[in-house]
Motif scaffolding. Structure first.
Motif, PDB file in Angstrom:
ATOM      1  N   THR A 183      -0.698   7.833   9.118  1.00  0.00           N
ATOM      2  CA  THR A 183       0.563   8.463   8.703  1.00  0.00           C
ATOM      3  C   THR A 183       0.859   8.096   7.257  1.00  0.00           C
ATOM      4  O   THR A 183       0.406   7.060   6.759  1.00  0.00           O
ATOM      5  CB  THR A 183       1.741   8.002   9.588  1.00  0.00           C
ATOM      6  OG1 THR A 183       1.899   6.583   9.427  1.00  0.00           O
ATOM      7  CG2 THR A 183       1.519   8.322  11.050  1.00  0.00           C
ATOM      8  N   GLU A 184       1.629   8.944   6.595  1.00  0.00           N
ATOM      9  CA  GLU A 184       2.006   8.647   5.200  1.00  0.00           C
ATOM     10  C   GLU A 184       2.992   7.492   5.155  1.00  0.00           C
ATOM     11  O   GLU A 184       2.948   6.651   4.266  1.00  0.00           O
ATOM     12  CB  GLU A 184       2.612   9.893   4.544  1.00  0.00           C
ATOM     13  CG  GLU A 184       1.557  10.853   4.048  1.00  0.00           C
ATOM     14  CD  GLU A 184       2.157  11.989   3.225  1.00  0.00           C
ATOM     15  OE1 GLU A 184       3.242  11.783   2.621  1.00  0.00           O
ATOM     16  OE2 GLU A 184       1.531  13.062   3.193  1.00  0.00           O
ATOM     17  N   SER A 225      -0.017   2.126   9.382  1.00  0.00           N
ATOM     18  CA  SER A 225       0.625   3.412   9.698  1.00  0.00           C
ATOM     19  C   SER A 225       1.805   3.194  10.648  1.00  0.00           C
ATOM     20  O   SER A 225       1.759   2.332  11.518  1.00  0.00           O
ATOM     21  CB  SER A 225      -0.385   4.359  10.339  1.00  0.00           C
ATOM     22  OG  SER A 225      -1.246   4.889   9.350  1.00  0.00           O
TER      23      SER A 225
END
Length: 515
Positions: free
Chosen positions: A48-49, A68
């Motif tokens: 995930t960003e 993440s």
């Protein structure tokens, strides 16, 4: 017959080869700093960003890793993966489930210093504390594996002519594991594998300040042969992901270790029935402590002072079992207090990577601020004997602090500080000492230092704590030797590392057949 297990030995760092091995492990960890770690959902890695940035509490500029971060959408996917995996995992033989734990223990044993060195960096644990944490994690894997083998055939019940009865245990379902930062390996691993070996599938949400050690553990469980979806790794915010999973209709149980405030919040939320939910959720909670060492007038005073210092300041007092209150009978009060101050003044505080430092930093800025505020309260309530200073310029360091002459109702004697602060209170006699020791909403650990057999037996009956230690400190429970858990606001007295802990993750089923 299941073979008994003797606990994992601690490393003797007075041996040069062991010191060199640990230094090498620290170098290995330093070579991995700043790496990215993914979520694991249904056996697949998910990046995930949005990331949790884990930093070294002894050096805020040093990034341990970038992990993440799950959100509600990903938590839902993980939940469905766990629900699906439960269908097959619950039918997997207990022997097979136990073997996964034994294999994981063997892998960790071979990489023991690497896991400990990571805790030195990520959690600020001095060498000996980190080594004990890893050893305890190995103990949980070995012990719970054996416990499952002992429980797999259930318990014997009576049968009558032409009737055969069986009493066995089946798993509960999907569990949410919310683990703490202070034992980022041992408690995280222990609570996770207890659920898994019992036949449940889990969603692991580790503490946000120590997610890298949890990510490494998840890798080990995969390597040990755990099927996809049985262990899902979903670090994230408590208010977003934690609440969502606690409230979820498919969550069958929650295993939580942490503060009283968060524990009570989970207790309340988990008791509410969500739409579509067909069971009452089970809660296994290990919360705070306000732990007392009682010193009798008939005591080994040197043992008393050493026990107080080790229990109050080991890992900067960041243990739910830490001694934060010393209640001393007035005849020996000054002697014990003065010796504790002497011993405290000999302690070294600094970067835990250096073995010569007894104490490292506290967990993070929030912990630093809270503890320093309590020290200010202590200055109003009692007499500051030593310590009281903190420095958060590079890391979160607080000097070991001793307050004397506190009232039994003082905030310092009632509230959990979770830092290197111990308060002294005087008791007229042993009866009053026990009364003061029980004067708290917690009931986790306690210790009594006494040579008087009648007083020891009195404490055994009347000192209301889940773990009572006699003529030793109040920290350092060993898996299988001192099952751990407390009374009152200290939680559900789940007794981790004890003979009935796995039963909390299962339910009993009776079958009766007529012939």
């Amino acid at each position: 017959m299941v073979q008994p297990y003797k606990h994992e030995p601690l490393t003797d760092f007075s041996i040069e080869a062991n010191r060199q091995a640990y230094l090498q492990a620290l170098k290995t960890i330093e070579g991995e700093l700043g790496k990215d770690y993914d979520l694991v959902i249904g056996g697949e890695k998910v990046s995930t960003e949005d990331r949790i940035i884990s930093v070294n509490p002894a050096n805020k500029q040093e990034v341990i890793g970038r992990v993440s971060k799950a959100n509600q959408e990903l938590a839902e996917i993980a939940m469905q993966a766990a629900v699906e995996a439960f269908k097959t995992w619950k039918k997997t033989k207990p022997e097979v489930r136990a073997d996964v734990l034994f294999k994981a223990a063997a892998i960790i044993r071979r990489r023991k210093h690497e896991f400990s060195a990571l805790m030195t960096k990520e959690a600020g644990k001095p060498w000996s504390e980190a080594d004990a944490d890893t050893a305890e994690g190995i103990d949980f894997l070995e012990y719970y594996g054996r416990q499952m083998l002992a429980l797999k055939n259930g318990m014997s019940v009576q049968s009558r002519p032409n009737e055969h009865n069986r009493y066995g245990y089946i798993p509960l379902g999907v569990g949410v594991i919310i683990s703490p930062w202070n034992f980022p390996f041992a408690i995280m691993a222990g609570t996770t594998v207890a659920a898994i070996v019992s036949g449940n599938t889990v969603l692991l949400k580790p503490a946000s300040t120590t997610p890298v050690i949890a990510a490494k553990f998840v890798e080990v469980m995969e390597e040990a042969g755990l099927p996809k979806g049985v262990l899902n790794f979903v670090p994230g915010s408590g208010s977003e992901v934690g609440d969502y999973l606690v409230d979820h209709k498919d969550t069958r149980f929650i295993s939580f270790t942490g503060s009283r405030e968060v524990g009570l919040r989970i207790f309340e939320r988990s008791s509410k029935i969500s739409e579509g939910q067909i069971w009452m959720k089970r809660l296994i909670a290990e919360m705070g402590g306000k732990d007392t060492i009682v010193v009798d007038s008939e005591a080994d005073l040197e043992l008393a002072a050493q026990s107080i210092v080790a229990s109050a300041f080991g890992f900067s007092g960041q243990k739910c079992s830490a001694c934060s209150r010393a209640v001393v009978v007035e005849d020996v009060y000054e002697q014990v207090l003065n010796r504790v101050v002497e011993l405290t003044n000999q302690l070294t505080v600094g970067d835990p990577s250096d073995i010569s430092n007894f104490m490292g930093p506290v967990n993070d800025h929030g912990a630093f601020k809270k503890i320093m505020e309590y020290i200010e309260v202590g200055k109003q309530e009692g007499k500051l004997m030593t310590g009281g200073e903190g420095d958060s310029s590079k890391g979160f360091f607080i000097q070991p602090t001793v307050f004397a002459d506190l009232d039994r109702k003082a905030r310092l004697m009632q509230e959990e500080i979770f830092g290197p602060v111990v308060g002294f209170t005087k008791a007229k006699n042993f009866d009053e000492a026990i009364e003061i020791a029980n004067n708290t909403e917690y009931g986790l650990t306690g210790a009594v230092i006494s040579r008087n057999r009648a007083h020891i037996e009195q404490a055994r009956e009347d000192f209301h704590v889940g773990n009572l230690y006699i003529n030793r400190g109040c920290t350092g429970a060993i898996v299988g030797y001192q099952p751990f858990g407390g009374f009152n606001m200290s939680g559900t007295d789940s007794k981790a590392g004890g003979p009935d802990y796995l039963l909390l993750h299962m339910q009993a089923k009776t079958t009766s057949e007529m012939f």
